[in-house]
Design a protein around this motif. Structure first.
Motif, PDB file in Angstrom:
ATOM      1  N   ALA A  55       6.398  -8.520  -8.103  1.00 47.88           N
ATOM      2  CA  ALA A  55       6.055  -7.327  -7.327  1.00 47.88           C
ATOM      3  C   ALA A  55       7.271  -6.433  -7.134  1.00 47.88           C
ATOM      4  N   GLY A  56       8.403  -7.043  -6.780  1.00 44.88           N
ATOM      5  CA  GLY A  56       9.606  -6.257  -6.533  1.00 44.88           C
ATOM      6  C   GLY A  56      10.118  -5.533  -7.761  1.00 44.88           C
ATOM      7  N   GLY A  57       9.838  -6.098  -8.943  1.00 39.74           N
ATOM      8  CA  GLY A  57      10.308  -5.469 -10.176  1.00 39.74           C
ATOM      9  C   GLY A  57       9.351  -4.437 -10.737  1.00 39.74           C
ATOM     10  N   ALA A  58       8.247  -4.186 -10.070  1.00 38.30           N
ATOM     11  CA  ALA A  58       7.240  -3.244 -10.567  1.00 38.30           C
ATOM     12  C   ALA A  58       7.484  -1.845 -10.019  1.00 38.30           C
ATOM     13  N   GLY A  59       7.252  -0.852 -10.857  1.00 40.56           N
ATOM     14  CA  GLY A  59       7.355   0.534 -10.425  1.00 40.56           C
ATOM     15  C   GLY A  59       6.110   0.968  -9.667  1.00 40.56           C
ATOM     16  N   THR A  60       6.132   2.181  -9.158  1.00 45.70           N
ATOM     17  CA  THR A  60       5.002   2.659  -8.361  1.00 45.70           C
ATOM     18  C   THR A  60       3.728   2.820  -9.182  1.00 45.70           C
ATOM     19  N   HIS A  61       3.866   2.920 -10.520  1.00 44.62           N
ATOM     20  CA  HIS A  61       2.689   3.070 -11.378  1.00 44.62           C
ATOM     21  C   HIS A  61       2.296   1.759 -12.068  1.00 44.62           C
ATOM     22  N   ASP A  62       3.084   0.697 -11.878  1.00 46.21           N
ATOM     23  CA  ASP A  62       2.800  -0.589 -12.528  1.00 46.21           C
ATOM     24  C   ASP A  62       1.797  -1.382 -11.692  1.00 46.21           C
ATOM     25  N   VAL A  63       0.587  -0.862 -11.609  1.00 45.43           N
ATOM     26  CA  VAL A  63      -0.418  -1.455 -10.729  1.00 45.43           C
ATOM     27  C   VAL A  63      -0.749  -2.883 -11.137  1.00 45.43           C
ATOM     28  N   THR A  64      -0.859  -3.131 -12.440  1.00 40.43           N
ATOM     29  CA  THR A  64      -1.215  -4.476 -12.910  1.00 40.43           C
ATOM     30  C   THR A  64      -0.160  -5.504 -12.518  1.00 40.43           C
ATOM     31  N   GLN A  65       1.107  -5.169 -12.701  1.00 37.69           N
ATOM     32  CA  GLN A  65       2.181  -6.101 -12.346  1.00 37.69           C
ATOM     33  C   GLN A  65       2.211  -6.351 -10.851  1.00 37.69           C
ATOM     34  N   VAL A  66       2.011  -5.296 -10.074  1.00 34.08           N
ATOM     35  CA  VAL A  66       1.958  -5.463  -8.620  1.00 34.08           C
ATOM     36  C   VAL A  66       0.792  -6.363  -8.239  1.00 34.08           C
ATOM     37  N   ALA A  67      -0.350  -6.170  -8.881  1.00 37.01           N
ATOM     38  CA  ALA A  67      -1.533  -6.968  -8.568  1.00 37.01           C
ATOM     39  C   ALA A  67      -1.305  -8.445  -8.854  1.00 37.01           C
ATOM     40  N   VAL A  68      -0.669  -8.768  -9.991  1.00 30.18           N
ATOM     41  CA  VAL A  68      -0.377 -10.170 -10.318  1.00 30.18           C
ATOM     42  C   VAL A  68       0.600 -10.753  -9.301  1.00 30.18           C
ATOM     43  N   GLY A  69       1.609  -9.970  -8.954  1.00 32.57           N
ATOM     44  CA  GLY A  69       2.563 -10.437  -7.957  1.00 32.57           C
ATOM     45  C   GLY A  69       1.914 -10.695  -6.612  1.00 32.57           C
ATOM     46  N   LEU A  70       1.018  -9.806  -6.206  1.00 32.80           N
ATOM     47  CA  LEU A  70       0.332  -9.981  -4.921  1.00 32.80           C
ATOM     48  C   LEU A  70      -0.630 -11.166  -4.954  1.00 32.80           C
ATOM     49  N   LEU A  71      -1.222 -11.440  -6.120  1.00 33.38           N
ATOM     50  CA  LEU A  71      -2.084 -12.615  -6.262  1.00 33.38           C
ATOM     51  C   LEU A  71      -1.277 -13.897  -6.052  1.00 33.38           C
ATOM     52  N   LEU A  72      -0.100 -13.976  -6.686  1.00 28.90           N
ATOM     53  CA  LEU A  72       0.773 -15.148  -6.509  1.00 28.90           C
ATOM     54  C   LEU A  72       1.311 -15.224  -5.084  1.00 28.90           C
ATOM     55  N   PRO A  89       0.804  -1.220   0.000  1.00 30.13           N
ATOM     56  CA  PRO A  89       0.000   0.000   0.000  1.00 30.13           C
ATOM     57  C   PRO A  89       0.839   1.273   0.000  1.00 30.13           C
ATOM     58  N   VAL A  90       1.939   1.273   0.741  1.00 31.08           N
ATOM     59  CA  VAL A  90       2.818   2.445   0.777  1.00 31.08           C
ATOM     60  C   VAL A  90       3.474   2.647  -0.586  1.00 31.08           C
ATOM     61  N   HIS A  91       3.909   1.535  -1.204  1.00 31.61           N
ATOM     62  CA  HIS A  91       4.537   1.604  -2.531  1.00 31.61           C
ATOM     63  C   HIS A  91       3.573   2.195  -3.558  1.00 31.61           C
ATOM     64  N   LEU A  92       2.332   1.711  -3.552  1.00 29.62           N
ATOM     65  CA  LEU A  92       1.338   2.223  -4.496  1.00 29.62           C
ATOM     66  C   LEU A  92       0.918   3.651  -4.154  1.00 29.62           C
ATOM     67  N   ASP A  93       0.875   3.972  -2.868  1.00 30.87           N
ATOM     68  CA  ASP A  93       0.512   5.325  -2.448  1.00 30.87           C
ATOM     69  C   ASP A  93       1.541   6.336  -2.936  1.00 30.87           C
ATOM     70  N   HIS A  94       2.808   5.938  -2.985  1.00 29.22           N
ATOM     71  CA  HIS A  94       3.848   6.823  -3.510  1.00 29.22           C
ATOM     72  C   HIS A  94       3.611   7.146  -4.981  1.00 29.22           C
ATOM     73  N   GLY A  95       2.944   6.214  -5.687  1.00 26.66           N
ATOM     74  CA  GLY A  95       2.654   6.449  -7.099  1.00 26.66           C
ATOM     75  C   GLY A  95       1.342   7.165  -7.328  1.00 26.66           C
ATOM     76  N   GLY A  96       0.671   7.577  -6.250  1.00 24.13           N
ATOM     77  CA  GLY A  96      -0.575   8.313  -6.376  1.00 24.13           C
ATOM     78  C   GLY A  96      -1.823   7.452  -6.472  1.00 24.13           C
ATOM     79  N   SER A  97      -1.724   6.165  -6.187  1.00 24.96           N
ATOM     80  CA  SER A  97      -2.897   5.294  -6.250  1.00 24.96           C
ATOM     81  C   SER A  97      -3.896   5.680  -5.163  1.00 24.96           C
ATOM     82  N   THR A  98      -5.177   5.602  -5.491  1.00 27.07           N
ATOM     83  CA  THR A  98      -6.229   5.942  -4.537  1.00 27.07           C
ATOM     84  C   THR A  98      -6.506   4.777  -3.596  1.00 27.07           C
TER      85      THR A  98
END
Length: 439
Positions: free
Chosen positions: A343-360, A285-294
């Protein structure tokens, strides 16, 4: 949620007793599942937004990791009292203690948000973590009356029930926040208000409906398998709680683990799986929040992660019973490795990649927790089971708490990617060790 357990009493039990205990096991799984649905809402919404709330109150990203630390630490601190209470008075007593403490934690957290005090919020989150201890203890309660070779499936049914509440929980935060601020409550109160209601419902379900107590019945059935207690009853009446010596002390639990390599390997696998999951999930959540995610976007990502943790639980339990516990554990480490890399290789705006990583990440955790818990329970005698289970939950949560502290420092001082790399190394080493020592 119901199951169709068969032969849930020891060999030699009368047909009447066997039929009755089978019905009790069905009811037990249903009651535990209902409590998990409600409790899962509170745990999920708290874990999702507590780190963001701590960051907003403290102004520090590094300190935000302490939110996950406090919650996991609370689960660890309550693991032993929950297990001890269960060992003395049955599962209902232990779960009542856990959810009662979680309710108190919600009240303290609401007060902390109102006062704008992040240290007080951390104190509330420690008590809040008791709900996780209760949810974890529920999975073991599902195995008390399980026949040999079916514990993973029965355990997985209760774990699966958490899906409904855990997926819905994060998405209730924003509506609850709007509702609470409309009532004049301070910003950030919504998630903890949702958790307060959900824990109260879970507590009520356990107190009212978890009867007869599955652990007390299992003990009675084990000691009276060859005879009925009375001509008018086909269920052995749960006797008094065993003495501390009979139930096994926690010193005995250590001795049992040292003398049972299978149980020790299961405990390590559970601890590593939980540490990997909590470390990455708490800082996402902190990582995504840095990218401006709601809040809505963050909630969806965490919901997908939690779906990975629980949706396929029955399949994981079936696999663990059919293809072997260690095989499933090694596969789980592989999934955690893939999650850390994605997840670790995703940037703060790569929401889709983070989501797949978190699913796994959630799926790998499911493999580790279900297979490891079943392996641990079946490897330990009934009279020592509750202290060993409590010790397992203590160690996994202590490791998880340490992981969140380190995760917060890594993300604050280095990056989210470095955190993913560290987790990848840990699960790779553990998976190789499990594969090499399986014989």
């Amino acid at each position: 949620m119901t199951a169709n357990p068969t032969n849930t009493t020891p060999p030699g039990a009368s047909p009447g007793r066997k039929t009755r205990v089978t019905a009790v096991q069905r009811r037990t799984l249903t009651v535990l599942s209902a409590a998990q649905i409600s409790g899962g809402i509170g745990v999920a919404v708290g874990l999702t937004f507590s780190s963001v709330t701590v960051r907003e109150l403290s102004g520090s990203t590094a300190l935000s990791g302490l939110a996950g630390t406090a919650t996991v630490l609370g689960a660890a601190l309550l693991a032993l009292p929950t297990a001890k209470s269960s060992g003395r008075s049955g599962r209902r007593a232990g779960l009542t203690l856990a959810y009662g403490c979680a309710l108190l934690g919600c009240l303290v957290s609401l007060l902390a948000v109102a006062l704008g005090s992040w240290p007080l919020l951390l104190a509330g989150l420690v008590l809040f973590g008791a709900a996780s201890a209760g949810n974890l203890a529920s999975r073991y309660a599902a195995t008390d009356l399980s026949p040999p070779g079916h514990s993973a499936r029965h355990l997985s049914l209760v774990v699966w029930a958490t899906t409904v509440g855990s997926v819905a929980g994060p998405n209730l935060a924003e509506p609850a926040e709007r509702f609470s601020t409309g009532l004049g409550m301070p910003s950030g109160s919504g998630p903890f208000a949702v958790a307060l209601v959900s824990f109260a419902i879970a507590l009520g379900i356990i107190v009212v409906a978890l009867r007869p107590d599955p652990l007390l019945l299992a003990r009675s059935a084990s000691s009276n398998a060859s005879s009925d207690t009375s001509p008018d009853s086909d269920v052995p009446a749960p006797g008094p709680a065993p003495s501390e010596k009979g139930a096994g002390t926690f010193r005995t639990a250590w001795r049992v683990l040292r003398g049972t390599p299978v149980a020790a390997r299961a405990l390590v696998a559970i601890a590593v799986s939980h540490t990997a999951m909590v470390s990455i999930m708490s800082m996402t959540p902190v990582h995504l929040d840095h990218g401006g995610s709601t809040y809505t976007v963050i909630g969806i990502v965490i919901s997908l992660h939690i779906a990975g943790m629980y949706v396929l639980s029955p399949v994981v339990g079936w696999l663990a019973d059919r293809v072997g516990r260690t095989t499933v554990l090694v596969a789980g480490m592989g999934l955690l490795l893939a999650a850390a890399v994605l997840a670790g290789g995703a940037g703060t705006h790569d929401v889709t990649q983070v989501a797949v990583g978190l699913l796994l990440l959630g799926l790998g955790w499911s493999f580790g927790l279900i297979s490891g818990s079943a392996m641990l329970s079946e490897a330990v005698p009934l009279e020592h089971r509750t202290p060993v289970q409590g010790l397992s939950d203590l160690l996994m949560n202590v490791c998880g708490a340490a992981g969140t502290v380190i995760a917060g420092l890594i993300v604050g001082g280095l990056s989210y990617g470095v955190l993913g790399a560290a987790v990848a190394v840990m699960v790779t080493v553990t998976g190789a060790w499990l594969a090499l020592t399986r014989a």
